[in-house]
Design an enzyme around this catalytic site. Structure first.
Site, PDB file in Angstrom:
ATOM      1  N   ASN A   9       0.757  -1.284  -0.215  1.00 22.42           N
ATOM      2  CA  ASN A   9      -0.163  -0.115  -0.087  1.00 22.42           C
ATOM      3  C   ASN A   9       0.608   1.076  -0.135  1.00 22.42           C
ATOM      4  O   ASN A   9       1.451   1.558   1.179  1.00 22.42           O
ATOM      5  CB  ASN A   9      -0.955  -0.013   1.268  1.00 22.42           C
ATOM      6  CG  ASN A   9      -1.613   0.995   1.109  1.00 22.42           C
ATOM      7  OD1 ASN A   9      -1.837   1.878   0.249  1.00 22.42           O
ATOM      8  ND2 ASN A   9      -2.061   1.536   2.593  1.00 22.42           N
ATOM      9  N   LYS A  11       0.292   3.943  -0.525  1.00 22.82           N
ATOM     10  CA  LYS A  11      -0.444   5.588  -0.087  1.00 22.82           C
ATOM     11  C   LYS A  11       0.247   6.714  -0.918  1.00 22.82           C
ATOM     12  O   LYS A  11       0.065   6.128  -2.006  1.00 22.82           O
ATOM     13  CB  LYS A  11      -0.154   5.609   1.701  1.00 22.82           C
ATOM     14  CG  LYS A  11      -0.281   4.438   2.346  1.00 22.82           C
ATOM     15  CD  LYS A  11      -0.416   4.798   3.468  1.00 22.82           C
ATOM     16  CE  LYS A  11      -0.245   3.401   4.482  1.00 22.82           C
ATOM     17  NZ  LYS A  11      -0.265   3.529   6.203  1.00 22.82           N
ATOM     18  N   HIS A  96      -9.080   0.976   3.786  1.00 24.46           N
ATOM     19  CA  HIS A  96      -8.474   1.860   4.929  1.00 24.46           C
ATOM     20  C   HIS A  96      -8.452   1.933   5.709  1.00 24.46           C
ATOM     21  O   HIS A  96      -9.321   3.591   5.726  1.00 24.46           O
ATOM     22  CB  HIS A  96      -7.210   2.452   3.717  1.00 24.46           C
ATOM     23  CG  HIS A  96      -5.844   2.047   5.360  1.00 24.46           C
ATOM     24  ND1 HIS A  96      -5.321   3.174   5.578  1.00 24.46           N
ATOM     25  CD2 HIS A  96      -4.736   0.826   4.943  1.00 24.46           C
ATOM     26  CE1 HIS A  96      -4.248   2.784   5.724  1.00 24.46           C
ATOM     27  NE2 HIS A  96      -3.553   1.505   5.997  1.00 24.46           N
ATOM     28  N   GLU A  98      -7.058   5.151   6.865  1.00 26.63           N
ATOM     29  CA  GLU A  98      -6.876   6.541   6.842  1.00 26.63           C
ATOM     30  C   GLU A  98      -8.365   7.328   5.631  1.00 26.63           C
ATOM     31  O   GLU A  98      -8.674   8.271   5.831  1.00 26.63           O
ATOM     32  CB  GLU A  98      -5.402   6.693   6.030  1.00 26.63           C
ATOM     33  CG  GLU A  98      -4.332   6.432   7.298  1.00 26.63           C
ATOM     34  CD  GLU A  98      -2.993   5.291   6.125  1.00 26.63           C
ATOM     35  OE1 GLU A  98      -2.915   5.778   5.208  1.00 26.63           O
ATOM     36  OE2 GLU A  98      -2.039   5.566   6.985  1.00 26.63           O
ATOM     37  N   GLU A 168      -5.997  -4.574  10.126  1.00 25.18           N
ATOM     38  CA  GLU A 168      -4.872  -3.828  10.028  1.00 25.18           C
ATOM     39  C   GLU A 168      -5.085  -3.067  11.336  1.00 25.18           C
ATOM     40  O   GLU A 168      -6.041  -1.637  11.085  1.00 25.18           O
ATOM     41  CB  GLU A 168      -4.736  -2.635   9.496  1.00 25.18           C
ATOM     42  CG  GLU A 168      -4.514  -2.805   7.668  1.00 25.18           C
ATOM     43  CD  GLU A 168      -4.107  -2.288   7.299  1.00 25.18           C
ATOM     44  OE1 GLU A 168      -2.923  -2.603   6.900  1.00 25.18           O
ATOM     45  OE2 GLU A 168      -4.787  -1.516   6.836  1.00 25.18           O
ATOM     46  N   GLY A 174       1.351   2.287  10.404  1.00 26.28           N
ATOM     47  CA  GLY A 174       2.987   3.633  10.891  1.00 26.28           C
ATOM     48  C   GLY A 174       3.481   4.004  12.259  1.00 26.28           C
ATOM     49  O   GLY A 174       4.528   4.669  12.218  1.00 26.28           O
ATOM     50  N   SER A 214       2.985  -2.327  10.451  1.00 24.10           N
ATOM     51  CA  SER A 214       4.918  -1.880  10.786  1.00 24.10           C
ATOM     52  C   SER A 214       5.351  -4.001  10.328  1.00 24.10           C
ATOM     53  O   SER A 214       5.905  -3.806  11.377  1.00 24.10           O
ATOM     54  CB  SER A 214       4.682  -1.682  12.254  1.00 24.10           C
ATOM     55  OG  SER A 214       3.962  -0.453  12.540  1.00 24.10           O
TER      56      SER A 214
HETATM   57  P1  PGA Z   1       2.357   0.910   7.669  1.00 25.40           P
HETATM   58  O1  PGA Z   1       1.132   0.840   6.859  1.00 25.40           O
HETATM   59  O2  PGA Z   1       3.058  -0.621   6.925  1.00 25.40           O
HETATM   60  O3  PGA Z   1       3.294   1.593   7.352  1.00 25.40           O
HETATM   61  O4  PGA Z   1       2.335   0.241   9.169  1.00 25.40           O
HETATM   62  C1  PGA Z   1       0.174  -0.300   6.760  1.00 25.40           C
HETATM   63  C2  PGA Z   1      -0.965  -0.353   6.124  1.00 25.40           C
HETATM   64  O5  PGA Z   1      -1.924   1.504   6.335  1.00 25.40           O
HETATM   65  O6  PGA Z   1      -1.527  -0.454   5.406  1.00 25.40           O
END
Ligand code: PGA
Length: 251
Positions: A9, A11, A96, A98, A168, A174, A214
């Site tokens: 992803n 982003k 997601h 976000e 998630e 993150g 992460s």
């Molecule tokens: P990350 O993000 O691996 O940077 O923690 C995962 C995600 O948001 O899909």
């Protein structure tokens, strides 16, 4: 055997040139015999180029990171599932955290997005997961099950059979703080039971449930060892081809 999938992803990272370069690097370094299906989740601007240059090569697939909950019309700035499919890609990431947090996506809207994605022959990677305060109140199972109930349980068996789920925990995205492999496995098993109660054990057993938050080369193997963990949704580490491919081959 359930399908194993590791989806990147990106982003809102990588302009057109940088994204093509990264995808090319993944393609060049991949052997074609990876341990999991590779999916690159990219911004809309990359989809068509990557559909032409990457999709299908060494088995690699590409995903959009969103689509509209409306089929077409006067929705300035939106991109429909049909438009995503017309670029030549086959996957779409939906829900997601976000998107839920910054764009106020609700479980009900996501149900509509899933319907449109599936009607347009896109494989949805449906994201779910709880915020920290819900985990601290020990209400995380109920919270995530409700996300699945409200967004997925109206699907036909046929449509559910095409759907991928990504768990998630928001507190792990993150932040450098992953769920432990035990926490991931517990939640995945709980979600699979919840799916089995509604769709039946056989269908629940074939649904890939990915972990995200992460995930990196140093912890992927431990996380993927869980019996109900079928791969990962990878944010930060998917921006580096070597790290991403190391995760893909961490089973
Ligand atoms: P990350 O993000 O691996 O940077 O923690 C995962 C995600 O948001 O899909």
């Amino acid at each position: 055997m359930r399908k194993k999938i590791v989806a990147g992803n990106w982003k809102m990272n990588n302009n057109l040139e940088a994204g093509i370069k990264l995808a090319q690097e993944v393609l060049e370094k991949a052997t074609g015999n990876e341990e999991a299906q590779i999916v690159l989740g990219t911004p809309f601007i990359h989809l068509n180029k990557l559909a032409e240059s990457i999709v299908g090569k060494k088995g690699i697939e590409v995903a959009a990171q969103n689509c509209s909950d409306k089929a077409s019309g006067a929705y300035t700035g939106e991109t429909s599932a049909e438009m995503v499919k017309s670029t030549g890609v086959n996957y779409v990431i939906l829900g997601h955290s976000e998107r839920r947090e910054y764009f106020n996506e609700t479980n009900q809207e996501l149900a509509a997005k899933l319907d449109l994605a599936l009607a347009n022959n896109l494989v949805p990677i449906f994201c779910c997961g709880e915020p920290l305060e819900i985990r601290e109140k020990e209400e995380h199972y109920a919270y995530v099950k409700q996300q699945l109930t409200e967004s997925l349980f109206h699907l036909s068996a046929n449509d559910f059979a095409k759907t991928v789920i990504a768990y998630e925990p928001i507190w792990a995205i993150g932040t450098g703080k992953t769920a432990t492999s035990a926490q991931a496995q517990e939640m995945h098993a709980e979600l699979r039971n919840h799916l089995a109660d509604h769709f039946g054990q056989e269908l629940a057993d074939t649904c890939p449930i990915l972990y995200g938050g992460s995930c990196k080369p140093s912890n992927a193997q431990e996380i993927f060892a869980g019996a109900d963990v079928d791969g990962g949704l990878i944010g930060g580490a998917s921006l580096n081809a070597d790290d991403f491919l190391a995760i893909v081959n961490s089973f």
